[in-house]
Design an enzyme around this catalytic site. Structure first.
Site, PDB file in Angstrom:
ATOM      1  N   GLY A  13       0.882  -1.236   0.171  1.00 58.53           N
ATOM      2  CA  GLY A  13      -0.043   0.048  -0.162  1.00 58.53           C
ATOM      3  C   GLY A  13       0.838   1.254   0.003  1.00 58.53           C
ATOM      4  O   GLY A  13       0.345   2.202   0.485  1.00 58.53           O
ATOM      5  N   ASN A  15       1.754   3.232  -2.688  1.00 60.10           N
ATOM      6  CA  ASN A  15       1.164   4.330  -3.444  1.00 60.10           C
ATOM      7  C   ASN A  15      -0.176   4.727  -2.699  1.00 60.10           C
ATOM      8  O   ASN A  15      -0.312   5.898  -2.922  1.00 60.10           O
ATOM      9  CB  ASN A  15       0.931   3.657  -4.547  1.00 60.10           C
ATOM     10  CG  ASN A  15       2.085   3.791  -5.702  1.00 60.10           C
ATOM     11  OD1 ASN A  15       2.576   4.497  -6.092  1.00 60.10           O
ATOM     12  ND2 ASN A  15       2.679   2.222  -5.745  1.00 60.10           N
ATOM     13  N   ARG A  63     -14.820 -15.007 -10.377  1.00 58.12           N
ATOM     14  CA  ARG A  63     -14.461 -13.666 -10.416  1.00 58.12           C
ATOM     15  C   ARG A  63     -15.633 -12.659 -10.479  1.00 58.12           C
ATOM     16  O   ARG A  63     -15.587 -11.609  -9.922  1.00 58.12           O
ATOM     17  CB  ARG A  63     -13.818 -13.594 -11.858  1.00 58.12           C
ATOM     18  CG  ARG A  63     -12.466 -12.471 -12.153  1.00 58.12           C
ATOM     19  CD  ARG A  63     -11.987 -12.607 -13.285  1.00 58.12           C
ATOM     20  NE  ARG A  63     -10.713 -13.457 -13.337  1.00 58.12           N
ATOM     21  CZ  ARG A  63      -9.597 -13.406 -12.891  1.00 58.12           C
ATOM     22  NH1 ARG A  63      -9.238 -12.385 -12.024  1.00 58.12           N
ATOM     23  NH2 ARG A  63      -8.671 -14.266 -13.119  1.00 58.12           N
ATOM     24  N   ARG A  89      -5.604  -7.943  -8.705  1.00 58.01           N
ATOM     25  CA  ARG A  89      -6.614  -8.812  -9.492  1.00 58.01           C
ATOM     26  C   ARG A  89      -7.199  -8.343 -10.757  1.00 58.01           C
ATOM     27  O   ARG A  89      -7.454  -7.384 -10.977  1.00 58.01           O
ATOM     28  CB  ARG A  89      -8.061  -8.699  -8.563  1.00 58.01           C
ATOM     29  CG  ARG A  89      -7.767  -9.171  -6.867  1.00 58.01           C
ATOM     30  CD  ARG A  89      -7.654 -10.562  -6.842  1.00 58.01           C
ATOM     31  NE  ARG A  89      -8.544 -11.527  -7.413  1.00 58.01           N
ATOM     32  CZ  ARG A  89      -8.138 -12.968  -7.471  1.00 58.01           C
ATOM     33  NH1 ARG A  89      -7.082 -13.296  -7.228  1.00 58.01           N
ATOM     34  NH2 ARG A  89      -9.331 -13.776  -8.187  1.00 58.01           N
ATOM     35  N   LEU A  91     -10.068  -7.645 -13.181  1.00 59.20           N
ATOM     36  CA  LEU A  91     -11.331  -7.140 -13.082  1.00 59.20           C
ATOM     37  C   LEU A  91     -12.278  -7.694 -14.508  1.00 59.20           C
ATOM     38  O   LEU A  91     -11.889  -7.537 -15.449  1.00 59.20           O
ATOM     39  CB  LEU A  91     -11.568  -5.673 -12.934  1.00 59.20           C
ATOM     40  CG  LEU A  91     -10.465  -5.295 -11.577  1.00 59.20           C
ATOM     41  CD1 LEU A  91     -10.248  -3.739 -11.727  1.00 59.20           C
ATOM     42  CD2 LEU A  91     -11.476  -5.769 -10.239  1.00 59.20           C
ATOM     43  N   ASN A 105      -5.428   3.290 -12.831  1.00 57.32           N
ATOM     44  CA  ASN A 105      -4.513   2.120 -12.187  1.00 57.32           C
ATOM     45  C   ASN A 105      -2.987   2.704 -12.343  1.00 57.32           C
ATOM     46  O   ASN A 105      -2.759   3.584 -13.206  1.00 57.32           O
ATOM     47  CB  ASN A 105      -4.459   1.026 -12.974  1.00 57.32           C
ATOM     48  CG  ASN A 105      -3.841  -0.088 -12.585  1.00 57.32           C
ATOM     49  OD1 ASN A 105      -3.320  -0.526 -11.457  1.00 57.32           O
ATOM     50  ND2 ASN A 105      -3.003  -0.692 -13.591  1.00 57.32           N
ATOM     51  N   HIS A 107       0.728   1.214 -13.019  1.00 60.08           N
ATOM     52  CA  HIS A 107       1.373  -0.086 -13.563  1.00 60.08           C
ATOM     53  C   HIS A 107       2.939   0.145 -13.693  1.00 60.08           C
ATOM     54  O   HIS A 107       3.367   1.296 -14.046  1.00 60.08           O
ATOM     55  CB  HIS A 107       0.908  -0.362 -14.949  1.00 60.08           C
ATOM     56  CG  HIS A 107       1.593  -1.718 -15.377  1.00 60.08           C
ATOM     57  ND1 HIS A 107       1.152  -2.939 -14.729  1.00 60.08           N
ATOM     58  CD2 HIS A 107       2.504  -2.173 -16.257  1.00 60.08           C
ATOM     59  CE1 HIS A 107       1.713  -3.862 -15.191  1.00 60.08           C
ATOM     60  NE2 HIS A 107       2.612  -3.459 -16.341  1.00 60.08           N
ATOM     61  N   THR A 139      -9.395   0.230 -18.882  1.00 55.91           N
ATOM     62  CA  THR A 139     -10.347  -0.384 -19.694  1.00 55.91           C
ATOM     63  C   THR A 139     -10.345  -1.819 -19.713  1.00 55.91           C
ATOM     64  O   THR A 139      -9.696  -2.162 -18.926  1.00 55.91           O
ATOM     65  CB  THR A 139      -9.961   0.424 -21.299  1.00 55.91           C
ATOM     66  OG1 THR A 139      -8.797  -0.070 -21.459  1.00 55.91           O
ATOM     67  CG2 THR A 139      -9.917   1.640 -21.227  1.00 55.91           C
ATOM     68  N   LEU A 142      -6.154  -6.010 -20.054  1.00 53.76           N
ATOM     69  CA  LEU A 142      -5.196  -6.203 -18.780  1.00 53.76           C
ATOM     70  C   LEU A 142      -4.330  -4.799 -19.013  1.00 53.76           C
ATOM     71  O   LEU A 142      -3.521  -4.927 -20.170  1.00 53.76           O
ATOM     72  CB  LEU A 142      -4.732  -7.176 -18.727  1.00 53.76           C
ATOM     73  CG  LEU A 142      -3.741  -7.139 -17.263  1.00 53.76           C
ATOM     74  CD1 LEU A 142      -4.417  -6.981 -16.106  1.00 53.76           C
ATOM     75  CD2 LEU A 142      -2.967  -8.680 -17.554  1.00 53.76           C
TER      76      LEU A 142
HETATM   77  C1  GAR Z   1       3.397  -1.084  -7.267  1.00 51.51           C
HETATM   78  O1  GAR Z   1       4.683  -0.998  -7.825  1.00 51.51           O
HETATM   79  C2  GAR Z   1       2.427  -0.892  -8.574  1.00 51.51           C
HETATM   80  O2  GAR Z   1       2.764  -0.182  -9.685  1.00 51.51           O
HETATM   81  C3  GAR Z   1       2.115  -2.315  -8.780  1.00 51.51           C
HETATM   82  O3  GAR Z   1       2.205  -3.053  -7.686  1.00 51.51           O
HETATM   83  C4  GAR Z   1       2.985  -2.378  -6.552  1.00 51.51           C
HETATM   84  C5  GAR Z   1       2.204  -2.170  -5.447  1.00 51.51           C
HETATM   85  O4  GAR Z   1       3.014  -1.671  -4.459  1.00 51.51           O
HETATM   86  N1  GAR Z   1       1.015  -2.566  -9.586  1.00 51.51           N
HETATM   87  C6  GAR Z   1       0.956  -3.637 -10.430  1.00 51.51           C
HETATM   88  O5  GAR Z   1       1.749  -4.379 -10.809  1.00 51.51           O
HETATM   89  C7  GAR Z   1      -0.462  -3.564 -11.066  1.00 51.51           C
HETATM   90  N2  GAR Z   1      -0.299  -4.473 -12.198  1.00 51.51           N
HETATM   91  P1  GAR Z   1       2.345  -0.946  -3.255  1.00 51.51           P
HETATM   92  O6  GAR Z   1       1.195  -1.307  -2.802  1.00 51.51           O
HETATM   93  O7  GAR Z   1       3.379  -0.307  -2.305  1.00 51.51           O
HETATM   94  O8  GAR Z   1       1.698   0.460  -3.855  1.00 51.51           O
END
Ligand code: GAR
Length: 218
Positions: A13, A15, A63, A89, A91, A105, A107, A139, A142
C-alpha cells in the site's frame, strides 16, 4: 463538495500512502479496500482514521461474484474516483464498465511495454535503456487504457530487479498523486483515446514534477 476517493490495495500500500500523504485539496480518501485481509496497507489507513474494508477474493466462487461484492462495497462509499494502487486482481468487463471514466491504475512499466507481472525483471531481460511507470484509465484489457502520466528512469548495467523497482517506486509515489490531483481538479479529458490535461501541453510538463533525481519522493 469534496471528491471521494476509494483506494483498492492488495498488499504493502505504499502508493495508497503517497496519495493519503499528498492531502490533495478537494479530495478525501473515503475508504481503503483490500482483497487480502493481511494487506499491510490497511494498518496505515486505520491509523489515519480512514475507513477500511476487506473483500476477500478467496471467499468467492468466481471472478464475477467477487467483482459484484467488491463493487457493492466500493459504491457504499459513493466514489468519484476508484484508485487501483497495487490491486492485483484482474477485473471483469462489467466491473470496468460500471466505473468507466472513474477507474485508474498504476502499473510499474512504460505501457504498452510489459503489461502483466514481473515487469522489472522482464525489462532487465529485454535490455531496455529506460523503464518507468504509468498511470492510466482502466479499460477492459489488462494494463490498457488511456495514459494519464508516465515517469521514466534510466536503466544501468549494474541494476538488478531490486534496485530498478526501488527507483521506479519512488517515482510512482510522485506521479500517482499528481494524476489524482489533475482528475480531482477536473483537468483531464479523453480525446480519441488520448488523455488531455488542461494546462499541461508536453510530456515534460507532465512528468517532470518535481525534478526526477534519485532522492526525490519517498
Ligand atoms: C506498485 O509497484 C504498483 O505499480 C504495482 O504493484 C506495486 C504495489 O506497491 N502494480 C501492479 O503491478 C499492477 N499491475 P504498493 O502496494 O506499495 O503501492
Amino acid at each position: 463538495m469534496q471528491k471521494n476517493l476509494v483506494i483498492l490495495i492488495s498488499g504493502r500500500g505504499s502508493n495508497m500512502e503517497a496519495i493519503v500523504r499528498a492531502a490533495i485539496p478537494g479530495a478525501r480518501v473515503a475508504a481503503v479496500i483490500a482483497n487480502r485481509p493481511d494487506s499491510a496497507g490497511l494498518a496505515f489507513a486505520e491509523s489515519h482514521g480512514i475507513p477500511t474494508a476487506v473483500v476477500d477474493h478467496k471467499l468467492f466462487a468466481d471472478r464475477s461474484s467477487f467483482d459484484k461484492a467488491l463493487a457493492e462495497t466500493i459504491d457504499g462509499f459513493s466514489p468519484d474516483l476508484v484508485v487501483l494502487a497495487g490491486f492485483m486482481r484482474v477485473l471483469t468487463g462489467e466491473f470496468v464498465d460500471h466505473y468507466a471514466g472513474r477507474l485508474i491504475n498504476i502499473h510499474p512499466s512504460l505501457l504498452p511495454s510489459f503489461p502483466g507481472l514481473h515487469t522489472h525483471q522482464r525489462a532487465l531481460e529485454a535490455g531496455v535503456r529506460v523503464h518507468g511507470a504509468t498511470v492510466h484509465y482502466v479499460t477492459a484489457d489488462l494494463d490498457c487504457g488511456p495514459i494519464i502520466i508516465q515517469a521514466v528512469v534510466p536503466v544501468s548495467d549494474t541494476d538488478d530487479e531490486k534496485s530498478l523497482s526501488a527507483r521506479v517506486l519512488r517515482l510512482e509515489h510522485q506521479i500517482y498523486p499528481q494524476a489524482v490531483r489533475w482528475i480531482v481538479e477536473g483537468r483531464t479529458r479523453i480525446d480519441a483515446g488520448r488523455v488531455k490535461v488542461e494546462g499541461v501541453r508536453t510530456a515534460e510538463e507532465g512528468w517532470t514534477l518535481p525534478p526526477l533525481d534519485e532522492g526525490a519522493g519517498s
